[in-house]
Design an enzyme around this catalytic site. Structure first.
Site, PDB file in Angstrom:
ATOM      1  N   HIS A   1     -17.192 -50.463  22.898  1.00 15.25           N
ATOM      2  CA  HIS A   1     -17.200 -50.663  24.318  1.00 15.25           C
ATOM      3  C   HIS A   1     -16.558 -49.462  24.725  1.00 15.25           C
ATOM      4  O   HIS A   1     -15.310 -49.196  24.564  1.00 15.25           O
ATOM      5  CB  HIS A   1     -16.349 -51.805  24.666  1.00 15.25           C
ATOM      6  CG  HIS A   1     -17.550 -53.003  24.589  1.00 15.25           C
ATOM      7  ND1 HIS A   1     -17.433 -54.351  25.017  1.00 15.25           N
ATOM      8  CD2 HIS A   1     -18.728 -53.340  23.740  1.00 15.25           C
ATOM      9  CE1 HIS A   1     -18.281 -55.408  24.437  1.00 15.25           C
ATOM     10  NE2 HIS A   1     -18.998 -54.596  24.060  1.00 15.25           N
TER      11      HIS A   1
ATOM     12  N   TYR B   1     -12.991 -59.453  32.601  1.00 12.57           N
ATOM     13  CA  TYR B   1     -11.668 -60.270  32.779  1.00 12.57           C
ATOM     14  C   TYR B   1     -11.815 -60.710  34.208  1.00 12.57           C
ATOM     15  O   TYR B   1     -11.806 -59.816  35.296  1.00 12.57           O
ATOM     16  CB  TYR B   1     -10.431 -59.427  32.516  1.00 12.57           C
ATOM     17  CG  TYR B   1     -10.274 -59.106  31.183  1.00 12.57           C
ATOM     18  CD1 TYR B   1     -11.153 -57.929  30.446  1.00 12.57           C
ATOM     19  CD2 TYR B   1      -9.197 -59.767  30.508  1.00 12.57           C
ATOM     20  CE1 TYR B   1     -10.705 -57.860  29.265  1.00 12.57           C
ATOM     21  CE2 TYR B   1      -8.877 -59.326  29.299  1.00 12.57           C
ATOM     22  CZ  TYR B   1      -9.808 -58.469  28.351  1.00 12.57           C
ATOM     23  OH  TYR B   1      -9.333 -58.250  27.039  1.00 12.57           O
TER      24      TYR B   1
ATOM     25  N   PRO C   1      -3.050 -63.668  24.421  1.00 14.78           N
ATOM     26  CA  PRO C   1      -4.279 -62.875  24.246  1.00 14.78           C
ATOM     27  C   PRO C   1      -4.769 -61.950  25.263  1.00 14.78           C
ATOM     28  O   PRO C   1      -5.629 -61.227  24.914  1.00 14.78           O
ATOM     29  CB  PRO C   1      -5.344 -63.996  23.714  1.00 14.78           C
ATOM     30  CG  PRO C   1      -4.918 -65.263  24.542  1.00 14.78           C
ATOM     31  CD  PRO C   1      -3.182 -65.005  24.616  1.00 14.78           C
TER      32      PRO C   1
ATOM     33  N   LYS D   1      -3.881 -57.592  22.028  1.00 12.79           N
ATOM     34  CA  LYS D   1      -3.025 -56.822  21.350  1.00 12.79           C
ATOM     35  C   LYS D   1      -2.320 -57.190  19.966  1.00 12.79           C
ATOM     36  O   LYS D   1      -1.939 -56.630  19.207  1.00 12.79           O
ATOM     37  CB  LYS D   1      -1.776 -56.440  22.091  1.00 12.79           C
ATOM     38  CG  LYS D   1      -2.054 -55.540  23.453  1.00 12.79           C
ATOM     39  CD  LYS D   1      -2.274 -54.017  22.820  1.00 12.79           C
ATOM     40  CE  LYS D   1      -3.012 -53.379  23.808  1.00 12.79           C
ATOM     41  NZ  LYS D   1      -3.967 -52.574  23.364  1.00 12.79           N
TER      42      LYS D   1
ATOM     43  N   TYR E   1      -4.839 -50.470  26.983  1.00  9.80           N
ATOM     44  CA  TYR E   1      -5.767 -51.386  26.569  1.00  9.80           C
ATOM     45  C   TYR E   1      -6.364 -50.614  25.198  1.00  9.80           C
ATOM     46  O   TYR E   1      -6.586 -51.145  24.274  1.00  9.80           O
ATOM     47  CB  TYR E   1      -7.079 -51.609  27.359  1.00  9.80           C
ATOM     48  CG  TYR E   1      -8.010 -52.765  26.915  1.00  9.80           C
ATOM     49  CD1 TYR E   1      -7.496 -53.890  27.707  1.00  9.80           C
ATOM     50  CD2 TYR E   1      -9.106 -52.499  26.262  1.00  9.80           C
ATOM     51  CE1 TYR E   1      -8.300 -55.054  27.195  1.00  9.80           C
ATOM     52  CE2 TYR E   1      -9.844 -53.750  25.902  1.00  9.80           C
ATOM     53  CZ  TYR E   1      -9.525 -54.977  26.358  1.00  9.80           C
ATOM     54  OH  TYR E   1     -10.405 -56.105  25.878  1.00  9.80           O
TER      55      TYR E   1
HETATM   56  C1  PHB Z   1     -11.679 -62.276  22.021  1.00  5.96           C
HETATM   57  O1  PHB Z   1     -13.035 -61.843  22.014  1.00  5.96           O
HETATM   58  O2  PHB Z   1     -11.440 -63.262  21.083  1.00  5.96           O
HETATM   59  C2  PHB Z   1     -10.968 -61.634  23.022  1.00  5.96           C
HETATM   60  C3  PHB Z   1     -11.161 -60.493  23.745  1.00  5.96           C
HETATM   61  C4  PHB Z   1     -10.455 -60.011  24.575  1.00  5.96           C
HETATM   62  C5  PHB Z   1      -9.212 -60.533  24.745  1.00  5.96           C
HETATM   63  C6  PHB Z   1      -8.894 -61.650  23.915  1.00  5.96           C
HETATM   64  C7  PHB Z   1      -9.744 -62.275  23.081  1.00  5.96           C
HETATM   65  O3  PHB Z   1      -8.036 -60.200  25.704  1.00  5.96           O
END
Ligand code: PHB
Ligand code: APR
Length: 394
Positions: A74, A204, A296, A300, A388
């Site tokens: 990505h 997000y 999460p 990280k 990120y």
């Molecule tokens: C996930 O795909 O489990 C995932 C992706 C992004 C995040 C946290 C978890 O910030």
């Protein structure tokens, strides 16, 4: 039976497995003790976003083939707020970097295979692991093997890579460690569903009803989360109620909606930040989730486990190959600089994207303004993007 190894490693998660394999490539031997079965370590559902540096590391150590083929590469994320989508483009803001979506249990699977193919010693289902003589030159690990007998391993060093519930951190005498901790007043309700991806990139979403995240696992399995109360009950959420919640939080002005499908897994994840300092006691070194936990939101946790393993491996290689102890002496301070920056980033993403209980309209407007700034300013977007995709190791 009395066993001996150079580095005793507790835990076969990403931190322990990476450390063991990097050391092996440099001719340093280790034994990994893992309390769960191989099957469990290869199946447990956890994180899924690999920073550019973690991807590079997996490739450098020869473990990246399946990740490169099956992972999703990505080049940005979508910030969703105020009914609109704003994309943050990673390569243009970070000198060509990107992230790869590849599940942590697949990382474990690939590392276990490469370790065992290379003659590695991983003792699965090792129970009652305990640590002794940590402040001596010959620290020891005792455990009950799968076959039932007690065994002892004498080591030069022990790496505590046994996650948040492990025994390594609690084996350090009281008063040595300082714990810095923050609990967040919410959790994440996570689902896995059978559906096609809803989006080419992770979304997000910040909404007054709370945060939501659209992630993915494979072309027909999707991972999604929504912010919930930390005391939320799984069975209060029917599939219909879950999808209605996602539709409300992800609503856009152009009518886009996530693709729905049968939900086959529901979990609630607590949210906290924790850092233990220092990462060393005598000849025991802590790495990964045994020493720190991040919420999460910044993706990280797995990446910090990988960078700790890399920094610790480098220090052990300097010790064995060049008789230098200074990198081991500096391990804690070096790793903590990166850990605290990831802790800050995860806290920032969490604070910016979630609805805090009791927050007023003023707070909500500030969060919207911050997202508008991040999305609309090159400096703001760069601050998000470079964290990120992952800050440099040191
Ligand atoms: C996930 O795909 O489990 C995932 C992706 C992004 C995040 C946290 C978890 O910030
Ligand atoms: N004895 C032996 N093994 C243990 C013990 C014990 N007493 N306690 C825990 N373990 C094992 C666990 O079963 C697990 O396989 O240690 C391993 C730790 O792995 P992780 O929890 O994956 O931790 P780490 O390698 O640091 O990776 C951090 O995990 O939880 C996620 O978000 C986190 O993605 C991050 C990653």
């Amino acid at each position: 039976m009395a066993l001996r190894t150079q580095v005793g490693i507790i835990g076969a998660g990403p931190a322990g497995l990476l450390l063991s394999h990097i050391l092996h490539l440099q001719g340093i031997e280790s034994i990994i003790l893992e309390k769960n079965s191989r099957n469990d370590v290869e199946a447990i559902i956890k994180a899924g976003v690999l920073e550019q540096g973690t991807v590079d590391l997996m490739n450098e150590i020869g473990a990246g083939e399946r990740m490169m083929k099956e992972g999703f590469h990505h080049e940005g994320i979508i910030l969703h707020f105020d009914g609109r989508d704003e994309r943050v483009d990673f390569p243009s803001l970070t000198g060509g970097k990107r992230v790869t979506i590849y599940a942590q249990h697949d990382v474990n699977k690939d590392l276990i295979k490469i370790r065992l193919d290379g003659g590695g010693d991983i003792r699965f289902e090792a129970k009652d692991v305990s640590l002794y003589d940590l402040d001596s030159d010959a620290p020891k690990v005792r455990f009950r093997s799968k076959e039932g007998g007690f065994e002892e391993i004498t080591c030069d060093f022990i790496a505590g890579c046994d996650g948040t519930q492990g025994i390594s951190r609690p084996s350090i005498p009281a008063g040595v460690l300082k714990i810095y901790e923050r609990l967040y007043p919410f959790g994440w309700f996570g689902i896995l569903c059978k559906a096609a991806p809803s989006s080419d990139e992770l979304i997000y979403a910040m909404h007054e009803r709370g945060f939501a995240l659209v992630s993915t696992r494979s072309p027909d399995i999707q991972r999604m989360y929504f912010q919930c109360s930390p005391t939320e009950k799984l069975d209060a959420w029917s599939d219909d109620r879950i999808w209605a919640e996602f539709r409300a939080r992800l609503e856009t002005k152009n009518g886009w909606a996530p693709k729905e499908g049968p939900i086959f897994s529901k979990t609630i994840i607590g949210m906290r930040s924790l850092v233990a300092e220092p990462l060393r006691y005598g000849r025991l070194f802590l790495a990964g989730d045994s020493a720190h936990v991040v919420p999460p939101t910044g993706a990280k946790g797995l990446n910090l486990a990988a960078s700790d393993a890399q920094i610790l491996a480098r220090a052990l290689v300097a010790y064995y190959k060049s008789h230098r102890g200074d990198l081991l002496d500096g391990y804690s301070a070096t790793a903590l600089r990166r850990i605290w920056k990831a802790t800050r980033f995860s806290w920032w993403m969490t604070s910016m994207m979630h609805t805090f209980p009791g927050a007023d309209e003023f707070q909500h407007r500030l969060q919207l303004a911050e997202l508008d700034y991040v999305a609309g300013s090159r400096a703001g977007a760069t601050a998000l993007a470079e964290n990120y995709v992952g800050l440099p190791i040191v």
